[in-house]
Motif scaffolding. Structure first.
Motif, PDB file in Angstrom:
ATOM      1  N   LEU A 318       0.839  -1.200   0.000  1.00 26.71           N
ATOM      2  CA  LEU A 318       0.000   0.000   0.000  1.00 26.71           C
ATOM      3  C   LEU A 318       0.875   1.250   0.000  1.00 26.71           C
ATOM      4  O   LEU A 318       0.598   2.209  -0.721  1.00 26.71           O
ATOM      5  CB  LEU A 318      -0.936   0.007   1.209  1.00 26.71           C
ATOM      6  N   LEU A 319       1.950   1.204   0.782  1.00 25.51           N
ATOM      7  CA  LEU A 319       2.892   2.324   0.788  1.00 25.51           C
ATOM      8  C   LEU A 319       3.543   2.472  -0.579  1.00 25.51           C
ATOM      9  O   LEU A 319       3.730   3.585  -1.079  1.00 25.51           O
ATOM     10  CB  LEU A 319       3.956   2.108   1.862  1.00 25.51           C
ATOM     11  N   ALA A 320       3.885   1.313  -1.195  1.00 28.49           N
ATOM     12  CA  ALA A 320       4.505   1.348  -2.518  1.00 28.49           C
ATOM     13  C   ALA A 320       3.552   1.942  -3.554  1.00 28.49           C
ATOM     14  O   ALA A 320       3.949   2.777  -4.378  1.00 28.49           O
ATOM     15  CB  ALA A 320       4.905  -0.061  -2.933  1.00 28.49           C
ATOM     16  N   ALA A 321       2.279   1.521  -3.503  1.00 29.52           N
ATOM     17  CA  ALA A 321       1.287   2.054  -4.443  1.00 29.52           C
ATOM     18  C   ALA A 321       1.092   3.545  -4.230  1.00 29.52           C
ATOM     19  O   ALA A 321       0.988   4.318  -5.187  1.00 29.52           O
ATOM     20  CB  ALA A 321      -0.036   1.314  -4.274  1.00 29.52           C
ATOM     21  N   THR A 322       1.062   3.964  -2.960  1.00 24.34           N
ATOM     22  CA  THR A 322       0.901   5.378  -2.643  1.00 24.34           C
ATOM     23  C   THR A 322       2.082   6.184  -3.158  1.00 24.34           C
ATOM     24  O   THR A 322       1.916   7.257  -3.766  1.00 24.34           O
ATOM     25  CB  THR A 322       0.759   5.576  -1.121  1.00 24.34           C
ATOM     26  N   ALA A 323       3.287   5.660  -2.921  1.00 24.39           N
ATOM     27  CA  ALA A 323       4.497   6.358  -3.382  1.00 24.39           C
ATOM     28  C   ALA A 323       4.549   6.454  -4.897  1.00 24.39           C
ATOM     29  O   ALA A 323       4.906   7.500  -5.453  1.00 24.39           O
ATOM     30  CB  ALA A 323       5.743   5.637  -2.854  1.00 24.39           C
ATOM     31  N   LEU A 324       4.170   5.366  -5.568  1.00 26.84           N
ATOM     32  CA  LEU A 324       4.164   5.376  -7.031  1.00 26.84           C
ATOM     33  C   LEU A 324       3.135   6.351  -7.575  1.00 26.84           C
ATOM     34  O   LEU A 324       3.410   7.099  -8.517  1.00 26.84           O
ATOM     35  CB  LEU A 324       3.878   3.976  -7.567  1.00 26.84           C
ATOM     36  N   LEU A 325       1.954   6.328  -6.987  1.00 26.49           N
ATOM     37  CA  LEU A 325       0.876   7.184  -7.461  1.00 26.49           C
ATOM     38  C   LEU A 325       1.227   8.661  -7.303  1.00 26.49           C
ATOM     39  O   LEU A 325       1.205   9.433  -8.262  1.00 26.49           O
ATOM     40  CB  LEU A 325      -0.417   6.859  -6.704  1.00 26.49           C
ATOM     41  N   PHE A 326       1.577   9.047  -6.084  1.00 27.96           N
ATOM     42  CA  PHE A 326       1.888  10.454  -5.835  1.00 27.96           C
ATOM     43  C   PHE A 326       3.237  10.849  -6.420  1.00 27.96           C
ATOM     44  O   PHE A 326       3.398  11.957  -6.947  1.00 27.96           O
ATOM     45  CB  PHE A 326       1.850  10.745  -4.332  1.00 27.96           C
ATOM     46  N   SER A 361      -1.200  -4.474  -8.242  1.00 30.10           N
ATOM     47  CA  SER A 361      -1.830  -3.165  -8.046  1.00 30.10           C
ATOM     48  C   SER A 361      -0.864  -2.020  -8.315  1.00 30.10           C
ATOM     49  O   SER A 361      -1.291  -0.902  -8.624  1.00 30.10           O
ATOM     50  CB  SER A 361      -2.354  -3.050  -6.608  1.00 30.10           C
ATOM     51  N   LEU A 362       0.443  -2.298  -8.205  1.00 25.91           N
ATOM     52  CA  LEU A 362       1.431  -1.235  -8.420  1.00 25.91           C
ATOM     53  C   LEU A 362       1.426  -0.743  -9.857  1.00 25.91           C
ATOM     54  O   LEU A 362       1.676   0.446 -10.112  1.00 25.91           O
ATOM     55  CB  LEU A 362       2.834  -1.731  -8.038  1.00 25.91           C
ATOM     56  N   TRP A 363       1.159  -1.647 -10.799  1.00 30.57           N
ATOM     57  CA  TRP A 363       1.111  -1.218 -12.197  1.00 30.57           C
ATOM     58  C   TRP A 363      -0.004  -0.204 -12.409  1.00 30.57           C
ATOM     59  O   TRP A 363       0.181   0.793 -13.114  1.00 30.57           O
ATOM     60  CB  TRP A 363       0.902  -2.420 -13.124  1.00 30.57           C
ATOM     61  N   TRP A 364      -1.150  -0.440 -11.763  1.00 28.82           N
ATOM     62  CA  TRP A 364      -2.275   0.477 -11.940  1.00 28.82           C
ATOM     63  C   TRP A 364      -2.031   1.793 -11.216  1.00 28.82           C
ATOM     64  O   TRP A 364      -2.391   2.863 -11.723  1.00 28.82           O
ATOM     65  CB  TRP A 364      -3.576  -0.186 -11.481  1.00 28.82           C
ATOM     66  N   ALA A 365      -1.413   1.742 -10.057  1.00 36.64           N
ATOM     67  CA  ALA A 365      -1.059   2.985  -9.359  1.00 36.64           C
ATOM     68  C   ALA A 365      -0.053   3.788 -10.177  1.00 36.64           C
ATOM     69  O   ALA A 365      -0.154   5.022 -10.288  1.00 36.64           O
ATOM     70  CB  ALA A 365      -0.482   2.652  -7.981  1.00 36.64           C
ATOM     71  N   TRP A 419      -6.027   7.676  -5.554  1.00 35.90           N
ATOM     72  CA  TRP A 419      -5.523   6.967  -4.370  1.00 35.90           C
ATOM     73  C   TRP A 419      -6.666   6.270  -3.638  1.00 35.90           C
ATOM     74  O   TRP A 419      -6.543   5.116  -3.224  1.00 35.90           O
ATOM     75  CB  TRP A 419      -4.821   7.929  -3.420  1.00 35.90           C
ATOM     76  N   VAL A 420      -7.788   6.964  -3.473  1.00 39.43           N
ATOM     77  CA  VAL A 420      -8.953   6.356  -2.827  1.00 39.43           C
ATOM     78  C   VAL A 420      -9.398   5.116  -3.610  1.00 39.43           C
ATOM     79  O   VAL A 420      -9.712   4.067  -3.030  1.00 39.43           O
ATOM     80  CB  VAL A 420     -10.109   7.372  -2.713  1.00 39.43           C
ATOM     81  N   TYR A 426      -7.930  -2.474  -4.293  1.00 35.21           N
ATOM     82  CA  TYR A 426      -6.865  -3.470  -4.215  1.00 35.21           C
ATOM     83  C   TYR A 426      -6.407  -3.802  -2.799  1.00 35.21           C
ATOM     84  O   TYR A 426      -5.701  -4.794  -2.600  1.00 35.21           O
ATOM     85  CB  TYR A 426      -5.653  -3.001  -5.023  1.00 35.21           C
ATOM     86  N   PHE A 427      -6.798  -3.001  -1.806  1.00 37.83           N
ATOM     87  CA  PHE A 427      -6.268  -3.220  -0.468  1.00 37.83           C
ATOM     88  C   PHE A 427      -7.325  -3.381   0.629  1.00 37.83           C
ATOM     89  O   PHE A 427      -7.031  -3.833   1.718  1.00 37.83           O
ATOM     90  CB  PHE A 427      -5.302  -2.095  -0.086  1.00 37.83           C
TER      91      PHE A 427
END
Length: 428
Positions: A318-326, A361-365, A419-420, A426-427
């Motif tokens: 989740l942190l990785a997805a957040t970091a990638l997204l932002f 999920s990281l690819w989509w973020a 992000w929401v 995914y989480f």
């Protein structure tokens, strides 16, 4: 410790400063910056002409060139005047209604044509409409670009970064439809509502001009119906080629060049006249920008950022997805999102390989951050640069900050909603 990454960052930072403040012509700035990178050995020499991931992305350059030639021929049919009059009459000259209509056309076309091609088709229409209604076209062009970057995120072929991500991650056209389209629709609807307030000072209604436009017969605007018919057939085949990318295995740039060649043959227009419609300054700007970004790649700046992120994140997805997204939203706003995605894709792939299911999920973020981050600044995406070039050539200059002050707001909204969406889907 090598000073080369620091020097590359300084050169890129200075170039970006001059582009952002418009203290110098942006084409001159990127050419000087690219030359500095090459002379100092920060960019990979002649490899910038041949490396797909660490040099000039010729797919982007030739896609733009092909579509510019196509648009130059289509313009001679008078179809843009026709569409301009039709749009003005359909909206009855009401500024907000007109903006929503143009944004909707752009957002619906972008997932299938790709956002750069869509802007090249819609921007001339917009300028014609606004000139006939005696209103400023700049706000409408900005709104269309923002809508195109949002709409283009929905499919594999809608935004160039998606093509790169899909190829590397093995994601199909249908995968993008299922995972990206829902949030794209939500973001676009909210953007339509937000635009009512973002551009409220620019909505001017001129009854006299509207009455004059409503009296026009749009069919009389078509100067050559036979040429238009041939152009529409070729254009339809090109759209099919773009949409069937995963089946035909033809890059969009090849489809654009083949389409341009066919259209030149069937139209029998003067090639010199068509080439004068090409935005050569825009193409040169992209070449210089790609070379400067290759300097950041070659000296390890972007890779170092990625390695640091991987080490800091570990298995906290989740942190990785957040970091990638932002992170992609912020970095993608300062670097063109095409070379940025090409550089960061291997980093994301390395993280996903540690846990393929959780890491999917990281690819989509990553895709959402890169696509929506393309609205961040005037140089964040190809469509932005193309639109500003068309506007400038038409005598309706849009400054870096004029675009960016709207783009930042829309990007912040889009990334927050994305992000929401990622968290819930995914989480949770």
């Amino acid at each position: 410790m090598s000073v080369r990454p620091f020097v590359a960052l300084v050169i890129f930072g200075l170039a970006f400063f001059y582009i952002a403040t418009e203290k110098a012509d942006k084409v001159k700035v990127v050419l000087i910056g690219a030359a500095a990178m090459l002379v100092l050995g920060l960019a990979p020499g002649t490899e910038v002409f041949f490396s797909e991931h660490a040099g000039i992305d010729w797919n982007v350059i030739f896609l733009l060139l092909g579509m510019m030639i196509v648009i130059g021929i289509v313009k001679q049919t008078g179809v843009f005047d026709y569409l301009g009059i039709w749009a003005a009459k359909r909206s009855r000259g009401r500024p907000y209604r007109l903006m929503v209509l143009l944004m909707l056309i752009t957002a619906v076309a972008s997932p299938f044509l790709d956002n750069v091609t869509t802007i090249m088709l819609v921007a001339p229409v917009t300028i014609v409409v606004c000139e006939r209604l005696r209103i400023r076209p700049q706000p409408y062009l900005i709104a269309e670009v923002l809508a195109s970057n949002i709409g283009g995120a929905a499919t594999l072929v809608g935004d160039p970064p998606n093509i790169i991500i899909g190829s590397r991650a093995g994601l199909t056209f249908n995968d993008f439809l299922v995972h990206m389209t829902p949030i794209v629709v939500v973001v676009f609807v909210l953007f339509v509502v937000l635009s009512r307030f973002l551009f409220r000072k620019d909505f001017r209604f001129n009854p006299e001009q509207v009455a004059a436009v409503l009296a026009l017969q749009e069919r009389r605007a078509i100067r050559d119906p036979w040429l238009l018919a041939k152009c529409l057939i070729v254009l339809g085949l090109m759209v099919a080629g773009f949409s069937l990318h995963s089946v035909l295995h033809l890059e969009p740039s090849l489809v654009a060049l083949i389409g341009a060649g066919v259209m030149v043959l069937v139209s029998k227009v003067d090639v010199g006249d068509v080439l004068r419609e090409v935005e050569w300054a825009t193409l040169v700007f992209f070449v210089g920008l790609f070379v400067m970004v290759s300097g950041l790649t070659h000296t390890g700046v972007i890779e170092a950022i990625g390695d640091w992120a991987v080490a800091a994140i570990g298995d906290r997805y989740l942190l990785a997805a957040t970091a990638l997204l932002f992170g992609s939203g912020v970095l993608g706003a300062f670097f063109d999102n095409i070379p940025y995605v090409a550089t960061m894709t291997p980093v994301v792939e390395g993280v996903v390989e540690q846990e393929p299911q959780a890491g999917k999920s990281l690819w989509w973020a990553f895709a959402l951050g890169a696509d929506f981050g393309g609205n961040g600044t005037a140089v964040a995406a190809s469509a932005n640069v193309v639109a500003l070039g068309i506007a400038s050539r038409s005598g309706h200059h849009i400054t870096f900050w004029q675009f960016t002050r709207y783009g930042v707001v829309v990007t912040a909204l889009s990334i927050g909603l994305a992000w929401v969406y990622v968290w819930l889907r995914y989480f949770v």
